[in-house]
Design a protein around this motif. Sequence first.
Motif, PDB file in Angstrom:
ATOM      1  N   THR A   1      -6.361  11.306   3.893  1.00  0.00           N
ATOM      2  CA  THR A   1      -5.720  10.322   2.515  1.00  0.00           C
ATOM      3  C   THR A   1      -7.254   9.712   2.184  1.00  0.00           C
ATOM      4  O   THR A   1      -8.040  10.377   2.760  1.00  0.00           O
ATOM      5  CB  THR A   1      -4.756   9.099   3.111  1.00  0.00           C
TER       6      THR A   1
ATOM      7  N   SER B   1      -5.636   0.703  13.341  1.00  0.00           N
ATOM      8  CA  SER B   1      -6.222   1.833  13.460  1.00  0.00           C
ATOM      9  C   SER B   1      -6.540   2.089  14.720  1.00  0.00           C
ATOM     10  O   SER B   1      -7.008   1.472  15.882  1.00  0.00           O
ATOM     11  CB  SER B   1      -7.028   1.642  12.693  1.00  0.00           C
TER      12      SER B   1
ATOM     13  N   GLY C   1       1.095   4.930   3.458  1.00  0.00           N
ATOM     14  CA  GLY C   1       2.731   4.420   2.823  1.00  0.00           C
ATOM     15  C   GLY C   1       3.172   4.560   2.520  1.00  0.00           C
ATOM     16  O   GLY C   1       4.557   4.649   2.174  1.00  0.00           O
TER      17      GLY C   1
ATOM     18  N   ILE D   1      -1.362  -2.791  -5.425  1.00  0.00           N
ATOM     19  CA  ILE D   1      -1.872  -3.117  -6.478  1.00  0.00           C
ATOM     20  C   ILE D   1      -1.812  -1.785  -7.840  1.00  0.00           C
ATOM     21  O   ILE D   1      -2.029  -1.991  -8.522  1.00  0.00           O
ATOM     22  CB  ILE D   1      -3.462  -3.651  -5.893  1.00  0.00           C
TER      23      ILE D   1
ATOM     24  N   PHE E   1      -7.602   9.261  12.969  1.00  0.00           N
ATOM     25  CA  PHE E   1      -8.353   9.521  11.121  1.00  0.00           C
ATOM     26  C   PHE E   1      -6.992   9.985  10.246  1.00  0.00           C
ATOM     27  O   PHE E   1      -6.190  11.420  11.139  1.00  0.00           O
ATOM     28  CB  PHE E   1      -9.485  10.377  10.288  1.00  0.00           C
TER      29      PHE E   1
ATOM     30  N   GLY F   1       0.791  -1.209   0.017  1.00  0.00           N
ATOM     31  CA  GLY F   1      -0.028   0.201   0.095  1.00  0.00           C
ATOM     32  C   GLY F   1       1.036   0.959  -0.069  1.00  0.00           C
ATOM     33  O   GLY F   1       0.822   2.128   0.303  1.00  0.00           O
TER      34      GLY F   1
ATOM     35  N   GLY G   1      -0.734   7.835  -0.066  1.00  0.00           N
ATOM     36  CA  GLY G   1      -1.211   8.044   1.868  1.00  0.00           C
ATOM     37  C   GLY G   1      -0.588   7.605   2.724  1.00  0.00           C
ATOM     38  O   GLY G   1       0.594   8.066   2.788  1.00  0.00           O
TER      39      GLY G   1
ATOM     40  N   PRO H   1      -3.886   4.944  13.853  1.00  0.00           N
ATOM     41  CA  PRO H   1      -3.667   6.062  13.892  1.00  0.00           C
ATOM     42  C   PRO H   1      -5.710   6.126  13.939  1.00  0.00           C
ATOM     43  O   PRO H   1      -6.550   5.462  13.683  1.00  0.00           O
ATOM     44  CB  PRO H   1      -3.834   6.763  12.238  1.00  0.00           C
TER      45      PRO H   1
ATOM     46  N   TYR I   1     -15.151  -3.005   8.756  1.00  0.00           N
ATOM     47  CA  TYR I   1     -13.386  -2.633   9.118  1.00  0.00           C
ATOM     48  C   TYR I   1     -13.146  -2.866  10.596  1.00  0.00           C
ATOM     49  O   TYR I   1     -11.561  -2.872  10.796  1.00  0.00           O
ATOM     50  CB  TYR I   1     -13.580  -0.822   9.141  1.00  0.00           C
TER      51      TYR I   1
ATOM     52  N   LEU J   1      -8.711   7.039   2.044  1.00  0.00           N
ATOM     53  CA  LEU J   1      -9.226   5.946   2.915  1.00  0.00           C
ATOM     54  C   LEU J   1     -10.744   7.154   3.300  1.00  0.00           C
ATOM     55  O   LEU J   1     -11.626   6.631   2.986  1.00  0.00           O
ATOM     56  CB  LEU J   1      -8.492   5.377   3.286  1.00  0.00           C
TER      57      LEU J   1
ATOM     58  N   ALA K   1      -1.259  -2.294   3.399  1.00  0.00           N
ATOM     59  CA  ALA K   1      -2.466  -1.444   2.447  1.00  0.00           C
ATOM     60  C   ALA K   1      -3.379  -1.950   2.417  1.00  0.00           C
ATOM     61  O   ALA K   1      -3.548  -3.525   4.180  1.00  0.00           O
ATOM     62  CB  ALA K   1      -2.119  -2.719   1.025  1.00  0.00           C
TER      63      ALA K   1
ATOM     64  N   VAL L   1      -2.527  -7.861  -2.574  1.00  0.00           N
ATOM     65  CA  VAL L   1      -2.196  -8.567  -1.432  1.00  0.00           C
ATOM     66  C   VAL L   1      -3.027  -9.451  -0.848  1.00  0.00           C
ATOM     67  O   VAL L   1      -2.783 -11.011   0.029  1.00  0.00           O
ATOM     68  CB  VAL L   1      -2.104  -7.626  -0.413  1.00  0.00           C
TER      69      VAL L   1
HETATM   70  N1  LIG Z   1      -7.157   6.950   6.717  1.00  0.00           N
HETATM   71  C1  LIG Z   1      -7.207   6.954   8.081  1.00  0.00           C
HETATM   72  O1  LIG Z   1      -8.087   8.125   8.383  1.00  0.00           O
HETATM   73  C2  LIG Z   1      -6.378   6.218   8.522  1.00  0.00           C
HETATM   74  C3  LIG Z   1      -7.108   5.503   9.981  1.00  0.00           C
HETATM   75  C4  LIG Z   1      -6.262   4.828  10.598  1.00  0.00           C
HETATM   76  C5  LIG Z   1      -5.492   2.685   9.698  1.00  0.00           C
HETATM   77  N2  LIG Z   1      -5.621   3.493   8.200  1.00  0.00           N
HETATM   78  C6  LIG Z   1      -5.204   2.522   7.873  1.00  0.00           C
HETATM   79  O2  LIG Z   1      -3.601   2.322   6.988  1.00  0.00           O
HETATM   80  C7  LIG Z   1      -3.016   2.335   5.632  1.00  0.00           C
HETATM   81  C8  LIG Z   1      -2.936   2.681   4.894  1.00  0.00           C
HETATM   82  O3  LIG Z   1      -4.218   3.414   4.209  1.00  0.00           O
HETATM   83  P1  LIG Z   1      -3.919   5.311   4.135  1.00  0.00           P
HETATM   84  O4  LIG Z   1      -5.138   5.901   4.324  1.00  0.00           O
HETATM   85  O5  LIG Z   1      -2.662   5.269   2.733  1.00  0.00           O
HETATM   86  O6  LIG Z   1      -4.969   4.982   2.539  1.00  0.00           O
HETATM   87  P2  LIG Z   1      -4.757   4.703   0.999  1.00  0.00           P
HETATM   88  O7  LIG Z   1      -6.248   4.791   0.305  1.00  0.00           O
HETATM   89  O8  LIG Z   1      -4.221   5.940   0.433  1.00  0.00           O
HETATM   90  O9  LIG Z   1      -3.760   3.421   0.915  1.00  0.00           O
HETATM   91  C9  LIG Z   1      -4.449   2.218   1.125  1.00  0.00           C
HETATM   92  C10 LIG Z   1      -3.586   1.680  -0.047  1.00  0.00           C
HETATM   93  O10 LIG Z   1      -3.388   0.188  -0.460  1.00  0.00           O
HETATM   94  C11 LIG Z   1      -3.336  -0.155  -1.894  1.00  0.00           C
HETATM   95  N3  LIG Z   1      -4.096  -1.756  -1.540  1.00  0.00           N
HETATM   96  C12 LIG Z   1      -5.737  -1.724  -2.176  1.00  0.00           C
HETATM   97  N4  LIG Z   1      -6.068  -2.636  -2.272  1.00  0.00           N
HETATM   98  C13 LIG Z   1      -5.038  -3.719  -2.637  1.00  0.00           C
HETATM   99  C14 LIG Z   1      -4.635  -4.642  -2.796  1.00  0.00           C
HETATM  100  N5  LIG Z   1      -5.510  -5.597  -2.637  1.00  0.00           N
HETATM  101  N6  LIG Z   1      -3.130  -5.070  -3.054  1.00  0.00           N
HETATM  102  C15 LIG Z   1      -1.971  -4.086  -2.958  1.00  0.00           C
HETATM  103  N7  LIG Z   1      -2.233  -2.660  -2.421  1.00  0.00           N
HETATM  104  C16 LIG Z   1      -3.815  -2.259  -2.543  1.00  0.00           C
HETATM  105  C17 LIG Z   1      -4.396   0.776  -2.555  1.00  0.00           C
HETATM  106  O11 LIG Z   1      -3.374   0.916  -4.021  1.00  0.00           O
HETATM  107  C18 LIG Z   1      -3.213   2.156  -1.759  1.00  0.00           C
HETATM  108  O12 LIG Z   1      -2.293   2.699  -2.286  1.00  0.00           O
HETATM  109  C19 LIG Z   1      -4.763   1.197   5.790  1.00  0.00           C
HETATM  110  O13 LIG Z   1      -4.810  -0.122   6.278  1.00  0.00           O
HETATM  111  C20 LIG Z   1      -5.819   1.733   6.462  1.00  0.00           C
HETATM  112  O14 LIG Z   1      -7.226   1.153   7.425  1.00  0.00           O
HETATM  113  C21 LIG Z   1      -6.280   4.344   7.781  1.00  0.00           C
END
Ligand SMILES: NC(=O)c1ccc[n+]([C@@H]2O[C@H](COP(=O)([O-])OP(=O)(O)OC[C@H]3O[C@@H](n4cnc5c(N)ncnc54)[C@H](O)[C@@H]3O)[C@@H](O)[C@H]2O)c1
Length: 260
Positions: free
Chosen positions: A191, A143, A19, A38, A188, A13, A17, A186, A156, A193, A91, A64
């Motif tokens: 990103t 999260s 990653g 992906i 919110f 991922g 965001g 984290p 989720y 998401l 991811a 993944v």
């Molecule tokens: N943004 C938030 O508020 C928040 C809060 C807590 C935790 N998170 C967690 O942090 C992580 C990253 O989220 P983010 O906010 O950066 O979101 P994001 O959507 O910006 O990034 C997620 C990444 O995962 C990739 N991805 C999705 N499905 C996939 C697959 N099948 N195979 C490979 N890659 C895949 C996407 O292409 C994307 O690059 C996630 O696990 C999310 O649950 C996010």
Amino acid sequence: MRDLEGRVALITGGSSGIGRATAIALAEAGAAVVIADIDDAGAQETVRLVEQAGGRAASVHTDVTRWEDLERMVAFSVETFGRLDIFHNNAGINTGWPRFPEVPRERWGKTVAVNLTAVIGAIQAVVPAMRLGGGGAIVNSASLAGLVAYEMEPIYAATKHGVVGLTRALAFLKDEAGIRVNCVCPSFVDTQLPRRRLESMPPEERERWEAVLSRMPMLAPAEVAEAVLELVRDGSLAGEAMAVTYGQPPRLVPAAMSVR
Ligand SMILES: NC(=O)c1ccc[n+]([C@@H]2O[C@H](COP(=O)([O-])OP(=O)(O)OC[C@H]3O[C@@H](n4cnc5c(N)ncnc54)[C@H](O)[C@@H]3O)[C@@H](O)[C@H]2O)c1
């Protein structure tokens, strides 16, 4: 601080965001980074940003949810940069609206596949390479939804509680193999998401949840990346869940009890 010079990091991922922010932070600390995602265009953009910051990076197309892709991303990392020391198991996806139990089975099934089954599978794929290198650091992206009652997205929340539980139960890998597994939790983060989640809602629900969100300012992805690096650097930490919330320093949230 370039204290991770000579280390190799793999990030699922990493195309956007959190990653992407971690990839840049790890590269600034001296690590070579591999982006497994992906989204190939996003991965290439992260590679460009890392190289622009003076770092070394490569990307490998990875879904993944496919076992063979998880094995390929590990083999690619070792072939490209010679070893594997750090893994950000990151991811993740939303289920979106309608909320469980109305959401169709295939939609919540995909959330479980990406957010939990793949997180477990990726650790299984990564551990042999880390054992060969004498140890390593794994940071799972859980999260705050994995620590609290999170009614916006029940499935989720279930997957993220699973990631927290898995992380705590893998503390033994530190003594057994020098592999430290920890997770970030984290609130919110700014990103795509949370934005996509809100966009999936009907107007009246969206308004209600936007009011909830307005009481919880968003973190910048770079703030979460800092917490990830803290968990990578601190050799004493294993099996820990680190809460990262707006306006407060990251802190470890202890398990209610441990059965060892
Ligand atoms: N943004 C938030 O508020 C928040 C809060 C807590 C935790 N998170 C967690 O942090 C992580 C990253 O989220 P983010 O906010 O950066 O979101 P994001 O959507 O910006 O990034 C997620 C990444 O995962 C990739 N991805 C999705 N499905 C996939 C697959 N099948 N195979 C490979 N890659 C895949 C996407 O292409 C994307 O690059 C996630 O696990 C999310 O649950 C996010």
